[in-house]
Design a protein around this motif. Structure first.
Motif, PDB file in Angstrom:
ATOM      1  N   HIS A  60     -13.958 -44.399  13.846  1.00 24.00           N
ATOM      2  CA  HIS A  60     -14.133 -42.944  13.773  1.00 24.00           C
ATOM      3  C   HIS A  60     -15.481 -42.506  14.354  1.00 24.00           C
ATOM      4  CE1 HIS A  60     -11.166 -42.797  10.104  1.00 24.00           C
ATOM      5  NE2 HIS A  60     -10.598 -43.187  11.232  1.00 24.00           N
ATOM      6  N   ILE A  61     -16.406 -43.441  14.505  1.00 18.62           N
ATOM      7  CA  ILE A  61     -17.736 -43.055  14.994  1.00 18.62           C
ATOM      8  C   ILE A  61     -17.641 -42.496  16.409  1.00 18.62           C
ATOM      9  CG2 ILE A  61     -20.011 -43.921  15.689  1.00 18.62           C
ATOM     10  CD1 ILE A  61     -19.859 -45.883  13.350  1.00 18.62           C
ATOM     11  N   VAL A  62     -16.996 -43.243  17.304  1.00 22.53           N
ATOM     12  CA  VAL A  62     -16.898 -42.786  18.687  1.00 22.53           C
ATOM     13  C   VAL A  62     -15.998 -41.557  18.791  1.00 22.53           C
ATOM     14  CG1 VAL A  62     -16.088 -43.397  20.999  1.00 22.53           C
ATOM     15  CG2 VAL A  62     -17.381 -45.058  19.650  1.00 22.53           C
ATOM     16  N   SER A  63     -14.900 -41.559  18.040  1.00 24.90           N
ATOM     17  CA  SER A  63     -13.932 -40.464  18.184  1.00 24.90           C
ATOM     18  C   SER A  63     -14.351 -39.169  17.488  1.00 24.90           C
ATOM     19  CB  SER A  63     -12.564 -40.899  17.650  1.00 24.90           C
ATOM     20  OG  SER A  63     -12.621 -41.128  16.252  1.00 24.90           O
ATOM     21  N   ARG A  64     -15.228 -39.289  16.456  1.00 22.72           N
ATOM     22  CA  ARG A  64     -15.543 -38.091  15.678  1.00 22.72           C
ATOM     23  C   ARG A  64     -17.036 -37.810  15.492  1.00 22.72           C
ATOM     24  NH1 ARG A  64     -11.304 -37.321  17.057  1.00 22.72           N
ATOM     25  NH2 ARG A  64      -9.421 -36.705  15.907  1.00 22.72           N
ATOM     26  N   LYS A  65     -17.892 -38.747  15.814  1.00 22.38           N
ATOM     27  CA  LYS A  65     -19.318 -38.546  15.570  1.00 22.38           C
ATOM     28  C   LYS A  65     -20.151 -38.479  16.841  1.00 22.38           C
ATOM     29  CE  LYS A  65     -19.231 -38.560  11.036  1.00 22.38           C
ATOM     30  NZ  LYS A  65     -19.663 -37.383  10.248  1.00 22.38           N
ATOM     31  N   ILE A  66     -19.547 -38.779  17.981  1.00 20.98           N
ATOM     32  CA  ILE A  66     -20.275 -38.776  19.253  1.00 20.98           C
ATOM     33  C   ILE A  66     -19.642 -37.747  20.180  1.00 20.98           C
ATOM     34  CG2 ILE A  66     -20.802 -40.157  21.315  1.00 20.98           C
ATOM     35  CD1 ILE A  66     -21.038 -42.565  19.484  1.00 20.98           C
ATOM     36  N   ASP A  67     -20.478 -36.985  20.850  1.00 19.10           N
ATOM     37  CA  ASP A  67     -20.010 -35.963  21.778  1.00 19.10           C
ATOM     38  C   ASP A  67     -19.044 -36.595  22.787  1.00 19.10           C
ATOM     39  OD1 ASP A  67     -19.794 -34.078  23.922  1.00 19.10           O
ATOM     40  OD2 ASP A  67     -21.671 -33.152  23.298  1.00 19.10           O
ATOM     41  N   PRO A  68     -17.861 -36.008  22.979  1.00 15.80           N
ATOM     42  CA  PRO A  68     -16.905 -36.568  23.933  1.00 15.80           C
ATOM     43  C   PRO A  68     -17.449 -36.686  25.353  1.00 15.80           C
ATOM     44  CG  PRO A  68     -15.835 -34.934  22.541  1.00 15.80           C
ATOM     45  CD  PRO A  68     -17.307 -34.853  22.248  1.00 15.80           C
ATOM     46  N   ILE A  69     -18.462 -35.898  25.677  1.00 15.53           N
ATOM     47  CA  ILE A  69     -19.063 -35.980  27.009  1.00 15.53           C
ATOM     48  C   ILE A  69     -19.871 -37.263  27.155  1.00 15.53           C
ATOM     49  CG2 ILE A  69     -20.616 -34.855  28.643  1.00 15.53           C
ATOM     50  CD1 ILE A  69     -17.968 -33.392  28.146  1.00 15.53           C
ATOM     51  N   ASP A  70     -20.412 -37.756  26.048  1.00 14.22           N
ATOM     52  CA  ASP A  70     -21.174 -38.996  26.079  1.00 14.22           C
ATOM     53  C   ASP A  70     -20.214 -40.190  26.050  1.00 14.22           C
ATOM     54  OD1 ASP A  70     -23.557 -37.581  26.105  1.00 14.22           O
ATOM     55  OD2 ASP A  70     -23.657 -37.509  23.916  1.00 14.22           O
ATOM     56  N   THR A  71     -20.766 -41.355  26.336  1.00 15.01           N
ATOM     57  CA  THR A  71     -19.943 -42.564  26.420  1.00 15.01           C
ATOM     58  C   THR A  71     -20.483 -43.617  25.469  1.00 15.01           C
ATOM     59  OG1 THR A  71     -19.518 -42.117  28.755  1.00 15.01           O
ATOM     60  CG2 THR A  71     -19.031 -44.321  27.979  1.00 15.01           C
ATOM     61  N   ALA A  72     -19.575 -44.204  24.706  1.00 10.29           N
ATOM     62  CA  ALA A  72     -19.957 -45.298  23.809  1.00 10.29           C
ATOM     63  C   ALA A  72     -18.723 -46.128  23.479  1.00 10.29           C
ATOM     64  CB  ALA A  72     -20.593 -44.756  22.535  1.00 10.29           C
ATOM     65  N   VAL A  73     -18.955 -47.377  23.155  1.00  7.56           N
ATOM     66  CA  VAL A  73     -17.890 -48.275  22.713  1.00  7.56           C
ATOM     67  C   VAL A  73     -18.396 -49.059  21.511  1.00  7.56           C
ATOM     68  CG1 VAL A  73     -16.510 -50.311  23.279  1.00  7.56           C
ATOM     69  CG2 VAL A  73     -16.852 -48.538  25.001  1.00  7.56           C
ATOM     70  N   ILE A  74     -17.597 -49.096  20.451  1.00  7.82           N
ATOM     71  CA  ILE A  74     -17.881 -49.961  19.309  1.00  7.82           C
ATOM     72  C   ILE A  74     -16.689 -50.897  19.155  1.00  7.82           C
ATOM     73  CG2 ILE A  74     -18.318 -50.097  16.834  1.00  7.82           C
ATOM     74  CD1 ILE A  74     -19.544 -47.316  16.973  1.00  7.82           C
ATOM     75  N   SER A  75     -16.906 -52.177  19.367  1.00  7.00           N
ATOM     76  CA  SER A  75     -15.823 -53.160  19.281  1.00  7.00           C
ATOM     77  C   SER A  75     -16.131 -54.170  18.186  1.00  7.00           C
ATOM     78  CB  SER A  75     -15.656 -53.896  20.616  1.00  7.00           C
ATOM     79  OG  SER A  75     -15.197 -53.017  21.623  1.00  7.00           O
ATOM     80  N   VAL A  76     -15.218 -54.271  17.213  1.00  8.51           N
ATOM     81  CA  VAL A  76     -15.314 -55.332  16.208  1.00  8.51           C
ATOM     82  C   VAL A  76     -14.671 -56.576  16.812  1.00  8.51           C
ATOM     83  CG1 VAL A  76     -14.606 -56.109  13.923  1.00  8.51           C
ATOM     84  CG2 VAL A  76     -15.309 -53.732  14.280  1.00  8.51           C
ATOM     85  N   THR A  77     -15.447 -57.630  16.924  1.00 11.80           N
ATOM     86  CA  THR A  77     -14.973 -58.837  17.607  1.00 11.80           C
ATOM     87  C   THR A  77     -14.915 -60.067  16.708  1.00 11.80           C
ATOM     88  OG1 THR A  77     -17.249 -59.256  18.328  1.00 11.80           O
ATOM     89  CG2 THR A  77     -15.829 -58.042  19.837  1.00 11.80           C
ATOM     90  N   GLN A  78     -15.400 -59.924  15.472  1.00 13.42           N
ATOM     91  CA  GLN A  78     -15.378 -61.041  14.533  1.00 13.42           C
ATOM     92  C   GLN A  78     -15.056 -60.527  13.132  1.00 13.42           C
ATOM     93  OE1 GLN A  78     -19.414 -62.451  15.067  1.00 13.42           O
ATOM     94  NE2 GLN A  78     -18.751 -64.119  16.397  1.00 13.42           N
ATOM     95  N   PHE A  79     -14.186 -61.265  12.436  1.00 15.01           N
ATOM     96  CA  PHE A  79     -13.897 -60.977  11.026  1.00 15.01           C
ATOM     97  C   PHE A  79     -13.634 -62.330  10.376  1.00 15.01           C
ATOM     98  CE2 PHE A  79     -12.109 -59.707   7.141  1.00 15.01           C
ATOM     99  CZ  PHE A  79     -12.251 -58.341   6.961  1.00 15.01           C
ATOM    100  N   ASN A  80     -14.566 -62.776   9.568  1.00 16.57           N
ATOM    101  CA  ASN A  80     -14.489 -64.120   9.008  1.00 16.57           C
ATOM    102  C   ASN A  80     -14.594 -64.077   7.486  1.00 16.57           C
ATOM    103  OD1 ASN A  80     -14.524 -65.571  11.603  1.00 16.57           O
ATOM    104  ND2 ASN A  80     -16.613 -64.787  11.742  1.00 16.57           N
ATOM    105  N   GLY A  81     -13.683 -64.799   6.832  1.00 18.18           N
ATOM    106  CA  GLY A  81     -13.750 -64.876   5.382  1.00 18.18           C
ATOM    107  C   GLY A  81     -12.572 -65.651   4.826  1.00 18.18           C
ATOM    108  N   GLY A  82     -12.774 -66.237   3.673  1.00 21.66           N
ATOM    109  CA  GLY A  82     -11.705 -66.956   3.009  1.00 21.66           C
ATOM    110  C   GLY A  82     -11.633 -68.417   3.379  1.00 21.66           C
ATOM    111  N   THR A  83     -11.198 -69.230   2.407  1.00 17.03           N
ATOM    112  CA  THR A  83     -11.084 -70.675   2.611  1.00 17.03           C
ATOM    113  C   THR A  83      -9.715 -71.213   2.213  1.00 17.03           C
ATOM    114  OG1 THR A  83     -12.018 -71.073   0.405  1.00 17.03           O
ATOM    115  CG2 THR A  83     -13.557 -71.066   2.275  1.00 17.03           C
ATOM    116  N   ALA A  84      -8.951 -70.443   1.454  1.00 15.61           N
ATOM    117  CA  ALA A  84      -7.633 -70.894   1.016  1.00 15.61           C
ATOM    118  C   ALA A  84      -6.739 -69.679   0.796  1.00 15.61           C
ATOM    119  CB  ALA A  84      -7.749 -71.700  -0.280  1.00 15.61           C
ATOM    120  N   VAL A  85      -5.424 -69.884   0.917  1.00 19.75           N
ATOM    121  CA  VAL A  85      -4.509 -68.745   0.833  1.00 19.75           C
ATOM    122  C   VAL A  85      -4.369 -68.207  -0.590  1.00 19.75           C
ATOM    123  CG1 VAL A  85      -3.202 -69.461   2.857  1.00 19.75           C
ATOM    124  CG2 VAL A  85      -2.521 -70.305   0.605  1.00 19.75           C
ATOM    125  N   ASN A  86      -4.769 -68.986  -1.585  1.00 18.21           N
ATOM    126  CA  ASN A  86      -4.633 -68.506  -2.965  1.00 18.21           C
ATOM    127  C   ASN A  86      -5.968 -68.136  -3.599  1.00 18.21           C
ATOM    128  OD1 ASN A  86      -5.609 -71.093  -3.128  1.00 18.21           O
ATOM    129  ND2 ASN A  86      -4.237 -71.752  -4.791  1.00 18.21           N
TER     130      ASN A  86
END
Length: 397
Positions: A227-253
């Motif tokens: 929502h930061i790029v789509s709603r908090k930054i002027d559409p005339i300006d340019t920005a990219v926020i990419s989440v590239t890592q999500f790590n957590g957990g060691t077992a399914v239970n």
């Protein structure tokens, strides 16, 4: 520096006279790639070649970088020309005759070509030493691919002392060979990094009500960051926020105690760049507070945006049009990729441009950092021509 020494016919003939050497240098470097901050043999190769040209003052400002000064017999401006030399940790899949001899390392971004082009330009320009008014400084830079990058190290080592202008080029698979891309003002984005740790309370997967689930909280953070790029930054300006890592957990239970989230931020304007980390943390704090969890937030500023100086860009524009014709000069949109050439431009004015190296007929179409990336070697002549003629144009201006 007398411009009539380089008529179009003479420039073509000069560049053609060393073209086989330039291609040979590029192929040797491609076969023998070295990672960032480890370019020992590459630097030695460049140093040895420069010594054979004559008339250069050669130094090593850092362990794996080279600077060669061509000082003319008459006073004038100081122009620096830069090429990067490092390779990437990628297993090559091109199957070309001169593929990388090193497992897991390849020149997948064209830096072998950049180095060869600048060596070629240095060799030719050395023959004009007596006519040069001012100085041409050839900068062979290490570690462009790995922040904090080699450029800032070279700046701190004083390689730009006395320099008035700097230019640099990048081979690109986005443009056909024979096309030259440039832009006045912003041309490449700044690149920053963030890491978020969501700290909850783990427990058994069958009893989530007894936990504070950091995975559930983290997914809400990821969604809301968009929502930061789509709603908090002027559409005339340019920005990219990419989440590239999500790590957590060691077992399914097991619901874990924490997860980590990492990502990349690209932007151009300083005010946008400085505001984004505040907006990220605001979202993280709000969501974690709502769920009774805690967080840790790290934000690291990387390479600054590459902003071309209009006057220098105009001189390169003029040079390109004279060599290739206006129809082959392409004004490109700013690119969200980053480049530590910005460290040089933060100190002195200059221009960065792109040399087309795509050849669909030959199957040379893969993007940068791809294991099948290659360049059309005809583009090497184009880069040498711009460096040589651009030096005359700039120092005569």
């Amino acid at each position: 520096m007398k411009y009539d020494l380089l008529s179009e016919l003479n420039l073509d003939a000069l560049v053609c006279s060393i073209n086989n050497e330039v291609i040979g240098w590029r192929r040797y470097l491609h076969e023998n790639p070295e990672l960032s901050f480890q370019e020992d043999n590459t630097a030695q190769f460049v140093y040895d070649k420069l010594q054979t040209f004559g008339g250069l003052e050669i130094s090593r400002p850092t362990k794996t970088s080279i600077v060669a000064r061509l000082i003319g017999n008459h006073p004038g401006k100081v122009l620096a020309i830069r090429a990067d030399m490092d390779a990437l940790p990628i297993q090559e899949e091109t199957k070309i005759e001169f593929s990388s001899k090193k497992d897991g390392i390849m020149h997948a971004c064209g830096h072998d070509g950049h180095t060869a082009m600048l060596l070629g330009a240095a060799k030719l320009l050395c023959s004009f030493k007596n006519q040069i008014e001012g100085e041409i400084r050839f900068i062979f830079q290490h570690a462009e691919e790995l922040p904090p990058g080699g450029a800032i190290e070279m700046v701190n080592a004083g390689v730009l002392d006395g320099v008035d202008l700097i230019i640099g080029a990048h081979l690109t698979s986005n443009l056909e060979t024979g096309k030259i891309g440039l832009n006045y003002g912003p041309i490449m984005a700044g690149a920053d990094m963030f890491k978020i740790t969501i700290i909850g309370e783990g427990g058994h997967a069958s009893q989530p009500n007894q936990t504070i689930d950091p995975i559930l909280i983290g997914t809400q953070v990821v969604t809301n960051l968009q929502h930061i790029v789509s709603r908090k930054i002027d559409p005339i300006d340019t920005a990219v926020i990419s989440v590239t890592q999500f790590n957590g957990g060691t077992a399914v239970n097991v619901i874990p105690n924490y997860v980590t989230i990492g990502g990349s931020v690209r932007s151009f304007k300083p005010e946008v760049r400085n505001n984004i980390p505040k907006l990220i943390e605001q979202i993280v704090k709000g969501i974690t507070d709502a769920h009774g969890s805690k967080y840790e937030f790290e934000y690291h500023y990387g390479y600054s945006p590459v902003i071309n100086d209009n006057e220098t860009t105009n001189l390169i524009d003029k040079t390109v049009c004279e060599i290739f014709g206006e129809e082959n000069r392409v004004f490109i949109n700013p690119i969200m990729g980053s480049e530590d050439f910005s460290a040089f431009l933060n100190e002195v004015p200059g221009a960065y441009f792109f040399v087309g190296s795509r050849n669909e007929t030959e199957g040379i179409v893969y993007p940068h950092h791809h294991p099948k990336f290659n360049i059309d070697e005809r583009a090497l002549k184009d880069g040498v021509k711009i460096f040589v003629k651009g030096a005359f144009t700039i120092l005569n201006n």
